[in-house]
Design a protein around this motif. Structure first.
Motif, PDB file in Angstrom:
ATOM      1  N   UNK A   1       1.753  -3.766  -0.164  1.00  0.00           N
ATOM      2  CA  UNK A   1       2.590  -4.830  -0.233  1.00  0.00           C
ATOM      3  C   UNK A   1       2.351  -5.843  -1.863  1.00  0.00           C
ATOM      4  N   UNK A   2       0.894  -5.193  -2.139  1.00  0.00           N
ATOM      5  CA  UNK A   2       0.655  -6.198  -3.559  1.00  0.00           C
ATOM      6  C   UNK A   2       1.211  -5.712  -4.282  1.00  0.00           C
ATOM      7  N   UNK A   3       1.430  -3.797  -4.581  1.00  0.00           N
ATOM      8  CA  UNK A   3       1.966  -3.247  -5.510  1.00  0.00           C
ATOM      9  C   UNK A   3       3.701  -2.808  -6.074  1.00  0.00           C
ATOM     10  N   UNK A   4       4.246  -3.862  -4.234  1.00  0.00           N
ATOM     11  CA  UNK A   4       5.140  -4.076  -4.374  1.00  0.00           C
ATOM     12  C   UNK A   4       5.947  -5.088  -4.686  1.00  0.00           C
ATOM     13  N   UNK A   5       4.548  -5.922  -4.026  1.00  0.00           N
ATOM     14  CA  UNK A   5       4.872  -7.910  -5.078  1.00  0.00           C
ATOM     15  C   UNK A   5       4.328  -8.362  -6.394  1.00  0.00           C
ATOM     16  N   UNK A   6       2.701  -7.992  -6.022  1.00  0.00           N
ATOM     17  CA  UNK A   6       2.907  -8.634  -7.691  1.00  0.00           C
ATOM     18  C   UNK A   6       3.189  -7.929  -8.899  1.00  0.00           C
ATOM     19  N   UNK A   7       3.272  -6.066  -8.443  1.00  0.00           N
ATOM     20  CA  UNK A   7       3.202  -4.827  -9.265  1.00  0.00           C
ATOM     21  C   UNK A   7       4.549  -4.897  -9.256  1.00  0.00           C
ATOM     22  N   UNK A   8       5.534  -5.438  -9.099  1.00  0.00           N
ATOM     23  CA  UNK A   8       6.923  -4.840  -8.750  1.00  0.00           C
ATOM     24  C   UNK A   8       7.441  -4.505 -10.436  1.00  0.00           C
ATOM     25  N   UNK A   9       7.695  -3.134 -10.074  1.00  0.00           N
ATOM     26  CA  UNK A   9       8.266  -3.097 -11.616  1.00  0.00           C
ATOM     27  C   UNK A   9       7.253  -2.216 -12.759  1.00  0.00           C
TER      28      UNK A   9
END
Length: 130
Positions: A26-34
């Motif tokens: 979830x952190x990767x999908x939000x804070x690290x999106x893209x």
């Protein structure tokens, strides 16, 4: 019927491993999106969500002491370890350009799954912790 100690321990370790994994993804999908093709809400929903659903089913089977649950948990956990070692680390992890958080999560997650495999192997072999 109650689950054995090994089934209970394996279930709790799976809970810990998948909570860590879920928080990380979830952190990767939000804070690290893209940051990579694997870091988006779409990627999470298409590729990761099913894994958490299957894990939840395996955990429930183990805690409910369903006959054969130890085998299901063993096969599931062993497959995830194999995928982690031979696909996730050399492909997805490298595409993500991992930092310290990524490596710590990966080592904790995979390490916990190794322990689950060991516990469930003992269970299906008919051995117990003494």
């Amino acid at each position: 019927m109650h689950p054995t100690l090994l089934e209970t321990l394996a279930a709790w370790l799976l809970i810990v491993a998948f909570v860590i994994s879920l928080a990380y993804e979830l952190w990767r999908a939000s804070a690290k999106a893209g940051a990579s093709r694997h870091d988006s809400w779409r990627a999470f929903l298409v590729w990761n969500l099913w894994l958490y659903v299957v894990a939840a089913v395996v955990i429930v089977l183990l805690l409910a002491a369903v006959p054969g649950a130890a085998w299901v948990g063993l096969v599931f956990s062993a497959l995830i370890v194999v995928v982690s070692i031979f696909y996730y680390n050399p492909v997805i992890m490298l595409e993500r350009k991992p930092g310290l958080v990524d490596w710590v999560e990966d080592l904790l997650y995979t390490g916990l799954l190794f322990v689950v495999v060991a516990f469930l192997w003992l269970e299906v072999a008919g051995l117990a912790l003494a």
